[in-house]
Design an enzyme around this catalytic site. Structure first.
Site: not given
Ligand code: IPE
Ligand code: IPE
Ligand code: MG
Length: 247
Positions: A38, A132, A21
């Site tokens: 990303h 792995l 995240d």
């Molecule tokens: C969790 O992150 C999903 C992934 C890392 C793929 P999110 O950014 O979607 O989670 P929330 O919305 O903050 O709970």
């Molecule tokens: C995690 O990073 C990737 C996915 C959920 C696909 P985020 O896109 O949720 O990044 P933040 O949390 O908004 O910074």
């Molecule tokens: Mg996020």
């Protein structure tokens, strides 16, 4: 961590799971579009996969896209859906050299058909690798997974292959996407939030949880080692009393 790394730790986790995240915030903090976060996050994936392989960790589950992430703006979802092709095209040769076995878990039939094809091909190209086990959770939701397992078990009961009274935890576990991988020992979440966001709800029952504010694109060897060191110093009790463990 200096010169030291986690390679020599006695108790490395067997299976590590990571909620990757913070990509969007990483990019926004630099005045870039979220999608650039990303893209940069793929470099962290490469590094963490390589280190996990080198350390001899058996399984690595990476949360790439949740069943809730479809709620994001169309452009961001489209960009995220373009990444498996880019990642696999670039990384597959290295994954083969590192003997990595790829696996994808989630409601894969809910992905665009061309992505399903790409994932299937990559998984089959690596299926005989013995290193792995890299499990990428994509269109994954813990509740969806438990619901799917319940439906499969109900079907067995309807076919009279199973009695309701014979349903055990092992039978439920065997119908999870991770049946061939087992439960994570260590669950890491980057990006500062302290929640599971529907990740591995069944399997994380006794996982050691590690939360770090470091954003996923900034998560590299130093931070990974920190998490592995933290894990190595934890005492896992599984409901027992501390002194019973050594007996
Ligand atoms: C969790 O992150 C999903 C992934 C890392 C793929 P999110 O950014 O979607 O989670 P929330 O919305 O903050 O709970
Ligand atoms: C995690 O990073 C990737 C996915 C959920 C696909 P985020 O896109 O949720 O990044 P933040 O949390 O908004 O910074
Ligand atoms: Mg996020």
């Amino acid at each position: 961590m200096g010169e030291r790394d986690a390679l020599h730790l006695k108790n490395l986790p067997r299976h590590v799971a990571i909620i990757m995240d913070g990509n969007g915030r990483w990019a926004q903090g630099k005045g870039l579009p979220r999608t650039m976060g990303h893209k940069k996050g793929m470099d962290s994936i490469r590094e963490i996969v390589t280190i996990s392989s080198n350390y001899g960790i058996k399984g690595l589950t990476l949360y790439a896209f949740s069943t809730e992430n479809w709620r994001r703006p169309r452009e961001e979802v489209d960009f995220l859906m373009s990444l498996p092709r880019i990642y696999l095209k670039k990384e597959l040769p290295q994954l083969m050299r590192n003997n990595v076995k790829l696996y994808f878990s989630g409601r894969l039939h809910g992905l665009p058909p061309e992505i399903q094809d790409i994932l299937r091909e990559a998984a089959s190209a690596t299926e005989n690798n013995k290193g792995l086990f890299l499990n990428i959770a994509i269109n994954y939701g813990g509740r969806a997974e438990i619901t799917d397992a319940a439906a499969k078990i109900a079907q067995l009961v309807r076919e009279e292959k199973l009695e309701p009274g014979d349903i055990t935890e092992d039978i439920v576990a065997a119908h999870m996407y991770t049946a061939n991988l087992g439960d994570p020992d260590l669950l890491i979440r980057t990006g500062g939030e302290a929640r599971l966001s529907n990740f591995l709800l069944w399997q994380a029952a006794y996982a050691e949880l590690y939360f770090t504010p470091v954003l996923w694109p900034d998560f590299g060897k130093e931070e990974y080692d920190r998490a592995l060191f933290a894990y190595s110093s934890r005492e896992r009790r599984f409901g027992q009393l501390s002194r019973e463990l050594g007996d």
